[in-house]
Design a protein around this motif. Structure first.
Motif: not given
Length: 58
Positions: A3-10, A12-21
């Motif tokens: 997160g930062d000053d404006t938001a938090i992002v969660v 799931p571990r199974a989707r970390v790589e996909e989300t990072l790409l």
């Protein structure tokens, strides 16, 4: 979770790589738009050229 000053992002571990790409692609497109705007293009033209928004039809 991150997160930062404006938001938090969660993510799931199974989707970390996909989300990072996806996030890396978004950052790259933003950088292209920024460069084109600094070179004198309008936001609409720069964003369309970078694939951020659809090109306007004449």
């Amino acid at each position: 979770m991150t997160g930062d000053d404006t938001a938090i992002v969660v993510v799931p571990r199974a989707r970390v790589e996909e989300t990072l790409l996806k996030a890396e692609r978004i950052v790259a497109v933003d950088a292209q738009v920024k460069e084109r705007i600094r070179a004198g293009e309008s936001f609409g033209s720069a964003a369309a050229a970078a694939g951020y928004i659809p090109a306007r039809k004449a």
